[in-house]
Scaffold this motif. Structure first.
Motif, PDB file in Angstrom:
ATOM      1  N   SER A 391       0.721  -1.284   0.038  1.00 47.43           N
ATOM      2  CA  SER A 391      -0.386  -0.117  -0.111  1.00 47.43           C
ATOM      3  C   SER A 391       1.439   1.201  -0.311  1.00 47.43           C
ATOM      4  O   SER A 391       0.521   1.977  -0.517  1.00 47.43           O
ATOM      5  CB  SER A 391      -0.896  -0.113   0.967  1.00 47.43           C
ATOM      6  OG  SER A 391      -0.374   0.040   2.625  1.00 47.43           O
ATOM      7  N   THR A 394       1.424   1.723  -3.797  1.00 46.67           N
ATOM      8  CA  THR A 394       0.216   1.683  -5.004  1.00 46.67           C
ATOM      9  C   THR A 394      -0.693   2.273  -4.467  1.00 46.67           C
ATOM     10  O   THR A 394      -1.019   3.259  -3.754  1.00 46.67           O
ATOM     11  CB  THR A 394      -0.617  -0.217  -4.809  1.00 46.67           C
ATOM     12  OG1 THR A 394       0.463  -1.149  -4.256  1.00 46.67           O
ATOM     13  CG2 THR A 394      -1.718  -0.306  -5.486  1.00 46.67           C
ATOM     14  N   CYS A 398      -0.683   6.282  -1.784  1.00 47.49           N
ATOM     15  CA  CYS A 398       0.649   5.677  -1.039  1.00 47.49           C
ATOM     16  C   CYS A 398       1.912   6.853  -0.600  1.00 47.49           C
ATOM     17  O   CYS A 398       2.388   7.272  -1.456  1.00 47.49           O
ATOM     18  CB  CYS A 398       1.249   5.189  -2.338  1.00 47.49           C
ATOM     19  SG  CYS A 398       0.755   6.590  -3.911  1.00 47.49           S
ATOM     20  N   TRP A 417       2.043   4.548  -9.612  1.00 46.48           N
ATOM     21  CA  TRP A 417       1.839   3.552 -11.151  1.00 46.48           C
ATOM     22  C   TRP A 417       3.143   3.289 -12.154  1.00 46.48           C
ATOM     23  O   TRP A 417       3.510   1.550 -12.306  1.00 46.48           O
ATOM     24  CB  TRP A 417       1.801   3.864 -12.317  1.00 46.48           C
ATOM     25  CG  TRP A 417      -0.377   4.809 -12.389  1.00 46.48           C
ATOM     26  CD1 TRP A 417      -0.460   5.246 -12.338  1.00 46.48           C
ATOM     27  CD2 TRP A 417      -1.112   3.073 -11.952  1.00 46.48           C
ATOM     28  NE1 TRP A 417      -2.143   5.435 -11.573  1.00 46.48           N
ATOM     29  CE2 TRP A 417      -2.272   3.733 -11.504  1.00 46.48           C
ATOM     30  CE3 TRP A 417      -0.440   1.866 -11.040  1.00 46.48           C
ATOM     31  CZ2 TRP A 417      -3.777   3.467 -11.098  1.00 46.48           C
ATOM     32  CZ3 TRP A 417      -2.053   1.408 -10.384  1.00 46.48           C
ATOM     33  CH2 TRP A 417      -3.023   2.219 -11.050  1.00 46.48           C
ATOM     34  N   VAL A 420       4.285   0.666  -9.260  1.00 45.81           N
ATOM     35  CA  VAL A 420       3.603  -0.653 -10.044  1.00 45.81           C
ATOM     36  C   VAL A 420       4.087  -1.103 -10.438  1.00 45.81           C
ATOM     37  O   VAL A 420       4.294  -2.522  -9.817  1.00 45.81           O
ATOM     38  CB  VAL A 420       2.323  -0.912  -9.903  1.00 45.81           C
ATOM     39  CG1 VAL A 420       1.755  -1.837 -10.036  1.00 45.81           C
ATOM     40  CG2 VAL A 420       2.333   0.086  -8.522  1.00 45.81           C
ATOM     41  N   TYR A 427       3.276  -8.113  -5.885  1.00 49.86           N
ATOM     42  CA  TYR A 427       2.099  -8.425  -6.247  1.00 49.86           C
ATOM     43  C   TYR A 427       2.327 -10.048  -6.752  1.00 49.86           C
ATOM     44  O   TYR A 427       1.299 -10.497  -6.549  1.00 49.86           O
ATOM     45  CB  TYR A 427       1.128  -7.793  -7.205  1.00 49.86           C
ATOM     46  CG  TYR A 427       1.974  -6.420  -7.070  1.00 49.86           C
ATOM     47  CD1 TYR A 427       0.392  -5.555  -6.592  1.00 49.86           C
ATOM     48  CD2 TYR A 427       2.916  -5.391  -7.383  1.00 49.86           C
ATOM     49  CE1 TYR A 427       0.654  -3.904  -6.302  1.00 49.86           C
ATOM     50  CE2 TYR A 427       2.660  -4.218  -6.879  1.00 49.86           C
ATOM     51  CZ  TYR A 427       1.507  -3.255  -6.387  1.00 49.86           C
ATOM     52  OH  TYR A 427       1.852  -2.182  -5.619  1.00 49.86           O
TER      53      TYR A 427
END
Length: 541
Positions: A391, A394, A398, A417, A420, A427
């Protein structure tokens, strides 16, 4: 007792509000509301409503309440490691880690970004806080990355992702890892060992991507005169390796309790500081060290104390059993669906709370239900830990990204992004190790070895597919094939069940496809270079 219990809850709530905001307080308020008015709830959630006096007394005095296990671990174990981190920082350890990282990686392409990864991962092992890592390291790594040619949002994403990974990087992980060891009833060293390969894959993926991004954009390393030499750095500050070595020895080789190993490491750090040029351990330094340790513990103490209220309500009302039964029913329908829901809930909760708070809540709410699916307990708890940590990078909320974006002067959502993509392995890997704990170094060693080796190769190929560059720019179809090859290799080997053959086939197909793609790209690179040489020769003639 009633007055003291109510007063303690109010003071904890106010302290938590000032330190980390409203989200945890709202959740605690919802649980207290349920405890008081459970007799008005329908169906499986119907229960006995407790009086204010009974509830406050239980939460204040019982070992399952505010002064329970979570707060005890913070006061006994986390305190030692926060003090260790502050001691290393006070005697110049952070500067040594930065100089060492710059000396090792600075001359290579994308050197500043690689230096940020190495220094943030090393510093993360002594701080365990993503935002603190960003603030300390990012102040000089982000400007260096921007100067070398990385776009501001990518520089922010690299620093935030590397700093966030510090929470999962042994030997010293985030505070939640110490709580995990207590909840599972196992030595902390066992948690750190299990977390090693997933952390390695996380940083390999990040390192590969920043290297390939530098190659794609033609970014060079730093000039020699801008770099400290490794020899001078080691001669000046090599003594800082002693406390880290002491910690590793007493955690893994001569096993001692985590707090004992941390205490030995603190003593060795102070001794190392005495023999390090430029470091002066004055009374003022020691007072500041203790002051900073106290400040670092404030949020942990408030979080664990307030989380104890949730744990107490679950125990007193039986809500924990009800939630576990409900989630187990969902898991019997689809284990993947339950894990997906857990991952989403972890990241949503983490948007407004530190990783430690998210882990404590989900460890008592969801952890039992996941383990009842037959998943190894440490894998279930690491799954929760990972997604609570993610988190931090993300979008939309964030915290590590916001800190890095403010230093890089860029759009935090755009940086989020990018983070990520850079942290994509974090993930994916949790879903792999819950179904096959070989990536946690659990299982027959031949299968563990094959799973780790193929996962590292798959991580490299995944980075190639995501960045779209190997020896040259890649087209969309070639990138997709690299990603497919990586996915095949990332599947860990299992020794039993219905998927034994499938996992071996997946790895063999992924490896074969990956080798073929790399050979094709190398051949194409050679052909392009030959054409360029031929064209250059004609031009000379």
């Amino acid at each position: 007792r009633v007055i003291l219990g109510c007063l303690t809850m109010l003071l904890l709530a106010e302290g938590c509000r000032r330190l980390v905001g409203w989200p945890l307080i709202i959740i605690v308020g919802a649980f207290l509301f349920y405890a008081l008015f459970a007799n008005y709830f329908p169906g499986a959630f119907y229960g006995r409503g407790w009086s204010v006096s009974r509830l406050s007394t239980y939460l204040f005095l019982d070992t399952n309440g505010m002064l329970g296990q979570a707060l005890q671990v913070s006061a006994g174990i986390v305190l030692v490691f926060v003090l260790f981190g502050q001691t290393l920082y006070a005697v110049g350890g952070a500067a040594f880690l930065s100089d060492f990282s710059l000396a090792v990686t600075g001359r290579f392409r994308g050197g500043p970004a690689k230096m940020a990864i190495v220094s943030s991962s090393l510093f993360g092992t002594i701080s365990g806080s993503a935002v603190a890592n960003v603030v300390v390291d990012g102040a000089f790594t982000i400007p260096m990355m921007k100067k070398s040619g990385y776009p501001p949002h990518v520089a922010a994403a690299v620093e935030a992702t590397a700093s966030t990974g510090g929470q999962i990087m042994p030997p010293v992980m985030g505070a939640a890892a110490f709580l995990m060891a207590e909840y599972l009833g196992i030595p902390y060293a066992q948690v750190a060992l299990a977390a090693f390969v997933p952390a390695l894959l996380f940083y390999v993926a990040l390192f590969v991507q920043v290297d390939l991004l530098a190659g794609r954009q033609g970014l060079l390393g730093l000039a020699p005169h801008e770099l400290p030499t490794l020899g001078s750095t080691m001669r000046r500050s090599a003594s800082f390796l002693i406390p880290l070595s002491v910690l590793v020895v007493f955690l893994f080789i001569i096993p001692r309790r985590a707090e004992v190993a941390g205490s030995y490491a603190i003593i060795s750090a102070l001794i190392a500081g005495l023999f390090t040029p430029g470091v002066k351990l004055r009374p003022k330094t020691l007072i500041e060290l203790l002051h900073n340790t106290g400040r670092g513990l404030l949020d942990i103490a408030a979080i664990t104390g307030l989380a104890g209220i949730v744990i107490g309500v679950l125990q007193l009302t039986g809500l924990g059993f009800t939630l576990t039964l409900t989630l187990t029913t969902i898991g019997q329908t689809s284990a993947v669906l339950m894990l997906l829901c857990t991952a989403v809930v972890s990241m949503i909760l983490g948007m407004g709370m530190p990783t430690t708070a998210v882990y404590i809540l989900l460890a008592v709410l969801v952890g039992p239900a996941i383990t009842k699916l037959g998943i190894v307990p440490i894998a279930a708890h690491l799954f929760i830990f990972y997604f609570g940590m993610l988190s931090m990078i993300t979008p939309p909320v964030c915290l590590a990204i916001y800190a890095a974006a403010s230093l890089a002067k860029t759009d935090p959502i755009k940086a989020g992004w990018a983070a990520v993509r850079l942290g994509i392995l974090a993930y994916i890997v949790p879903f792999l190790f819950v179904f096959s704990p070989t990536l946690l170094l659990i299982g027959p060693w031949p299968e563990v070895a094959v799973s780790v080796i193929t996962a590292v190769i798959g991580t490299f190929l995944l980075g190639v597919g995501l960045v779209g560059y190997l020896f040259r720019l890649l087209g969309a179809m070639r990138r997709l094939l690299f990603v497919i090859s990586a996915c095949g290799l990332l599947v860990p080997i299992v020794s039993h069940g219905d998927f034994v053959q499938l996992t071996w086939v997946s790895n063999l197909v992924g490896l074969g496809l990956g080798i073929l793609l790399v050979v094709l790209e190398w051949g194409e690179k050679q052909r392009v270079e030959q054409r360029q040489l031929a064209a250059a020769g004609k031009g000379i003639i």
